[in-house]
Design a protein around this motif. Structure first.
Motif, PDB file in Angstrom:
ATOM      1  N   SER A  46      50.302  60.169  41.151  1.00 38.76           N
ATOM      2  CA  SER A  46      50.764  60.994  42.267  1.00 38.76           C
ATOM      3  C   SER A  46      51.842  60.266  43.050  1.00 38.76           C
ATOM      4  O   SER A  46      52.059  59.064  42.877  1.00 38.76           O
ATOM      5  N   PHE A  47      52.520  61.014  43.908  1.00 37.94           N
ATOM      6  CA  PHE A  47      53.457  60.425  44.860  1.00 37.94           C
ATOM      7  C   PHE A  47      53.440  61.274  46.127  1.00 37.94           C
ATOM      8  O   PHE A  47      53.001  62.425  46.122  1.00 37.94           O
ATOM      9  N   ALA A  48      53.908  60.703  47.222  1.00 35.13           N
ATOM     10  CA  ALA A  48      53.847  61.379  48.513  1.00 35.13           C
ATOM     11  C   ALA A  48      55.238  61.810  48.957  1.00 35.13           C
ATOM     12  O   ALA A  48      56.215  61.068  48.823  1.00 35.13           O
ATOM     13  N   VAL A  49      55.295  63.032  49.490  1.00 37.23           N
ATOM     14  CA  VAL A  49      56.513  63.554  50.090  1.00 37.23           C
ATOM     15  C   VAL A  49      56.267  63.670  51.583  1.00 37.23           C
ATOM     16  O   VAL A  49      55.226  64.185  52.019  1.00 37.23           O
ATOM     17  N   THR A  50      57.180  63.187  52.391  1.00 37.16           N
ATOM     18  CA  THR A  50      57.002  63.196  53.838  1.00 37.16           C
ATOM     19  C   THR A  50      58.127  63.970  54.508  1.00 37.16           C
ATOM     20  O   THR A  50      59.167  64.244  53.902  1.00 37.16           O
ATOM     21  N   GLY A  51      57.912  64.309  55.768  1.00 34.26           N
ATOM     22  CA  GLY A  51      58.929  65.012  56.550  1.00 34.26           C
ATOM     23  C   GLY A  51      58.838  66.509  56.377  1.00 34.26           C
ATOM     24  O   GLY A  51      58.989  67.020  55.266  1.00 34.26           O
ATOM     25  N   ASP A  52      58.568  67.233  57.444  1.00 29.88           N
ATOM     26  CA  ASP A  52      58.431  68.681  57.367  1.00 29.88           C
ATOM     27  C   ASP A  52      59.748  69.343  56.973  1.00 29.88           C
ATOM     28  O   ASP A  52      60.829  68.874  57.334  1.00 29.88           O
ATOM     29  N   GLY A  53      59.644  70.436  56.232  1.00 26.96           N
ATOM     30  CA  GLY A  53      60.818  71.202  55.855  1.00 26.96           C
ATOM     31  C   GLY A  53      60.815  71.575  54.385  1.00 26.96           C
ATOM     32  O   GLY A  53      59.869  71.277  53.649  1.00 26.96           O
ATOM     33  N   ALA A  54      61.878  72.257  53.960  1.00 26.26           N
ATOM     34  CA  ALA A  54      62.011  72.684  52.566  1.00 26.26           C
ATOM     35  C   ALA A  54      62.255  71.472  51.672  1.00 26.26           C
ATOM     36  O   ALA A  54      63.005  70.558  52.035  1.00 26.26           O
ATOM     37  N   LYS A  55      61.599  71.483  50.512  1.00 27.66           N
ATOM     38  CA  LYS A  55      61.726  70.382  49.563  1.00 27.66           C
ATOM     39  C   LYS A  55      62.126  70.911  48.189  1.00 27.66           C
ATOM     40  O   LYS A  55      61.627  71.939  47.750  1.00 27.66           O
ATOM     41  N   VAL A  56      63.050  70.185  47.545  1.00 26.87           N
ATOM     42  CA  VAL A  56      63.392  70.429  46.146  1.00 26.87           C
ATOM     43  C   VAL A  56      63.003  69.168  45.394  1.00 26.87           C
ATOM     44  O   VAL A  56      63.595  68.106  45.613  1.00 26.87           O
ATOM     45  N   ILE A  57      62.001  69.265  44.533  1.00 27.32           N
ATOM     46  CA  ILE A  57      61.431  68.085  43.894  1.00 27.32           C
ATOM     47  C   ILE A  57      61.671  68.140  42.389  1.00 27.32           C
ATOM     48  O   ILE A  57      61.360  69.146  41.743  1.00 27.32           O
ATOM     49  N   TRP A  58      62.230  67.053  41.878  1.00 28.71           N
ATOM     50  CA  TRP A  58      62.454  66.940  40.449  1.00 28.71           C
ATOM     51  C   TRP A  58      61.600  65.780  39.914  1.00 28.71           C
ATOM     52  O   TRP A  58      61.525  64.717  40.529  1.00 28.71           O
ATOM     53  N   VAL A  59      61.013  65.984  38.756  1.00 25.95           N
ATOM     54  CA  VAL A  59      60.232  64.932  38.102  1.00 25.95           C
ATOM     55  C   VAL A  59      60.588  64.928  36.619  1.00 25.95           C
ATOM     56  O   VAL A  59      60.746  65.984  36.002  1.00 25.95           O
TER      57      VAL A  59
END
Length: 295
Positions: A46-59
């Motif tokens: 796993s990994f953590a995403v921080t900071g409120d708002g829209a996220k575009v996540i690539w893996v």
């Protein structure tokens, strides 16, 4: 790649949990939060995403030779900020107290608790109608789209600005629940020889969605209830004239007694509740009635 969508709609991509899971099967992987401009090597599952708002996540997966897999792309909105507490204003019409709620965020829902916040039940629209003389306090809060809960507000139902009403014991003159809302609580204390009768009108274009026992406090685990489609309860003990009837107790908490009633019998018109304890031990109860637009 997966994340825990904590929101009210588990398919809307709004979450309060920034922890993302990666099923790597032992293969090295990396992720990007800036659409591939930079990459961070991942570890574990796993990994953590921080900071409120829209996220575009690539893996993507990669090996030591620099070979890379196709990119898995996911969009979401991270929201970890609780909404503001609800505003609550009480008013009375007839024997019915209405708690009018304000400050509900778009897409949020509100909930109430009768057991000092140990459990919560969802409400409909932006008000709660209450008739009875048992409950002394109710807690109210809202949940936003991401599932964050606001601070809970305690509202005193014994306030001198509200009316405590003991429901009528006369089946031909039941207490009248003033309608015009969608969520109601009927509450009281019954004992042998002291039944409660309450009637309400289902407006045109509406239906009764559910009738549920939501509080039961008594050493006697069995009480009796019945519903009749009429503005009075004149069925007596003729069960063929009752919409539903039976015993109620702790094991029935949260059960919709109308679940198996045909929709054609739940629409416009009057409905009257009979609630009774046949034993000598007092029983405190609260019954939730929810109306909804007709299909």
């Amino acid at each position: 790649m997966s994340f825990n969508d904590t929101g009210l709609d588990v398919t809307d991509g709004v979450t309060s949990n920034g922890r993302w899971g990666v099923e790597s099967a032992g293969i090295d992987w990396e992720f990007s939060l800036d659409q591939g401009s930079s990459w961070t090597r991942g570890s574990g599952a796993s990994f953590a995403v921080t900071g409120d708002g829209a996220k575009v996540i690539w893996v993507r997966a990669r090996d030591d030779a620099g070979n890379k897999s196709e990119i898995v792309r996911v969009n979401c909105v991270l929201d970890t900020t609780p909404p503001a507490a609800l505003g609550v204003a009480g008013q009375t019409e007839g024997f019915t107290n209405s708690l009018r709620l304000s400050g509900i965020e778009p897409g949020a829902r509100w909930e109430y608790s009768l057991d000092e916040q140990r459990s919560w039940a969802p409400g409909q629209c932006s008000a709660l109608g209450i008739l009875g003389n048992n409950l002394s306090r109710i807690w109210l809060r809202q949940l936003d789209l991401a599932g964050n809960a606001s601070g809970a507000q305690a509202f005193d139902l014994k306030s001198p600005t509200l009316v405590a009403h003991e429901a009528s014991g006369n089946p031909l003159q039941p207490s009248v629940l003033t309608t015009g809302l969608q969520t109601y609580l009927i509450h009281g204390v019954v004992v042998r020889g002291d039944a409660d009768y309450v009637t309400w009108n289902i407006p045109k274009g509406q239906k009764v969605l559910s009738v549920k026992l939501v509080q039961y406090v008594s050493e006697d685990a069995i009480a009796f209830y019945a519903l009749q489609r009429n503005k009075v309860f004149d069925a007596g003990i003729d069960v063929s004239r009752m919409l539903v009837y039976g015993h109620m107790g702790p094991s029935d908490l949260g059960r919709n007694v109308l679940a198996n009633v045909p929709k054609s019998q739940l629409g416009e018109g009057a409905m009257t509740l009979w609630f009774q304890q046949t034993g000598p031990l007092p029983t405190q109860y609260a019954i939730e009635v929810v109306l909804a637009p007709a299909d």
